[in-house]
Design a protein around this motif. Structure first.
Motif, short mmCIF file in Angstrom:
data_model
loop_
_atom_site.label_atom_id
_atom_site.label_comp_id
_atom_site.label_asym_id
_atom_site.label_seq_id
_atom_site.Cartn_x
_atom_site.Cartn_y
_atom_site.Cartn_z
N GLU A 53 0.84 -1.20 0.00
CA GLU A 53 0.00 0.00 0.00
C GLU A 53 0.87 1.25 0.00
N ILE A 54 1.97 1.22 0.75
CA ILE A 54 2.88 2.37 0.79
C ILE A 54 3.53 2.55 -0.58
N ALA A 55 3.95 1.43 -1.21
CA ALA A 55 4.57 1.52 -2.53
C ALA A 55 3.58 2.09 -3.55
N LEU A 56 2.33 1.63 -3.49
CA LEU A 56 1.31 2.13 -4.41
C LEU A 56 1.11 3.63 -4.23
N GLU A 57 1.06 4.07 -2.99
CA GLU A 57 0.88 5.50 -2.71
C GLU A 57 2.08 6.30 -3.21
N ALA A 58 3.27 5.72 -3.11
CA ALA A 58 4.48 6.44 -3.54
C ALA A 58 4.70 6.34 -5.04
N ILE A 87 5.57 3.61 -6.80
CA ILE A 87 6.69 2.72 -7.11
C ILE A 87 6.28 1.29 -6.82
N SER A 88 7.09 0.35 -7.28
CA SER A 88 6.81 -1.06 -7.00
C SER A 88 7.25 -1.40 -5.58
N ARG A 89 6.69 -2.51 -5.08
CA ARG A 89 7.06 -2.94 -3.73
C ARG A 89 8.54 -3.28 -3.66
N SER A 90 9.07 -3.93 -4.69
CA SER A 90 10.49 -4.27 -4.67
C SER A 90 11.36 -3.02 -4.67
N THR A 91 10.94 -1.98 -5.42
CA THR A 91 11.69 -0.72 -5.40
C THR A 91 11.64 -0.08 -4.02
N LEU A 92 10.47 -0.13 -3.40
CA LEU A 92 10.34 0.42 -2.05
C LEU A 92 11.30 -0.28 -1.10
N LEU A 93 11.34 -1.60 -1.15
CA LEU A 93 12.21 -2.34 -0.22
C LEU A 93 13.68 -2.03 -0.49
N ARG A 94 14.04 -1.84 -1.78
CA ARG A 94 15.42 -1.46 -2.06
C ARG A 94 15.75 -0.09 -1.47
N ARG A 95 14.81 0.83 -1.58
CA ARG A 95 15.05 2.17 -1.02
C ARG A 95 15.11 2.15 0.50
#
Length: 280
Positions: free
Chosen positions: A41-46, A48-56
């Motif tokens: 949900e956070i990745a969608l709001e930002a 970006i993809s979930r995998s990109t979020l976790l990398r960041r």
């Protein structure tokens, strides 16, 4: 001003601000704590993809929680800040006393920011009042006196049992607060506690004693003296028990026996004979 000390260190620093803002927005929209919002949900709001979020984030989401906390918002996923701060403050008081207590120490123990503690309480004195409410016997005594009518001896016994529990349990908050008030009566913390404590005691125990006098069940004495006669011996006994427990020559009764003896002594000292000579 947010507390961005050690808690907001390397982990928080690598989290982009737009990710923090996205987490806060979606948490508000869903009515959840940030810690309870799924990363997808956070990745969608930002955007970006979930995998990109976790990398960041650099891996686990603890870095996001750190960044949110550093921004002055409790990420949640734990008991509310108010409860954690009260518990943390109580343990710090029990371990180190009142004099050196700081909100920074409370925040560190409660795993939150100083900003969050201020938001929950407004200041140190308000926090101390909340701790007193939770760890003193005042609420228990209110329930006793608001309950079904009892005879004087039984009421006093119940009050003494609650007072004994508050004085003897860990963390030893009530003894530490009383020690501070006796040792430094002019200190701001002592004055704040007295201003909060005395009106509450008068409203609860003082009113009950005044009613007992008016009903002709106890001797007509000033309420202040009756209060001191009621709690003074019990305070002296239970405040000195820890120190006396290691002295071989001192034979301490168990707490229940002590409550019974002090209750009987108080009744003998102040009770007026009921019709027929029965004080119960």
């Amino acid at each position: 001003m947010p507390d961005t000390g050690s808690r907001g260190s390397a982990g928080a620093a690598r989290v982009p601000r737009e990710v923090v803002d996205a987490a806060l927005r979606v948490a508000r929209r869903l009515g959840k704590d940030v810690a309870d919002v799924p990363t997808r949900e956070i990745a969608l709001e930002a955007g970006i993809s979930r995998s990109t979020l976790l990398r960041r984030l650099g891996g686990p989401r603890e870095a996001l929680d750190e960044a949110v906390r550093a921004a002055g918002v409790d990420p949640g996923g734990q008991p509310p800040v108010r409860d954690r701060a009260i518990t943390a403050c109580a343990h710090l008081i029990g371990e180190h006393g009142l004099a050196g207590l700081t909100l920074e120490a409370v925040a560190a123990r409660a795993d939150c920011s100083v900003h969050s503690v201020y938001a929950a309480f407004g200041g140190r004195n308000d926090l101390l009042e909340a701790v007193f409410e939770r760890y003193s016997p005042i609420l228990d005594v209110e329930q006793i006196l608001d309950g079904p009518p009892r005879g004087l001896p039984e009421t006093v016994r119940l009050i003494y049992r609650r007072l004994a529990q508050a004085l003897d349990r860990e963390p030893r908050v009530l003894p530490a607060m009383l020690a501070e008030a006796f040792a430094r009566p002019a200190a701001p913390a002592s004055q704040a506690l007295v201003r909060h404590f005395v009106p509450r005691v008068l409203a609860v125990l003082g009113r009950w004693l005044a009613d007992e006098v008016a009903a002709g069940r106890i001797r007509p004495m000033p309420v202040t003296l009756l209060l001191q006669q009621l709690v003074g011996p019990m305070l002296m006994h239970f405040l000195t028990r820890p120190a006396l427990g290691g002295v071989r020559q001192v034979d301490l009764p168990d707490p229940e026996e002590a409550c019974e003896e002090f209750a009987a002594a108080f009744v003998r000292a102040v009770a007026l004979p009921a019709p027929g000579g029965d004080r119960d």
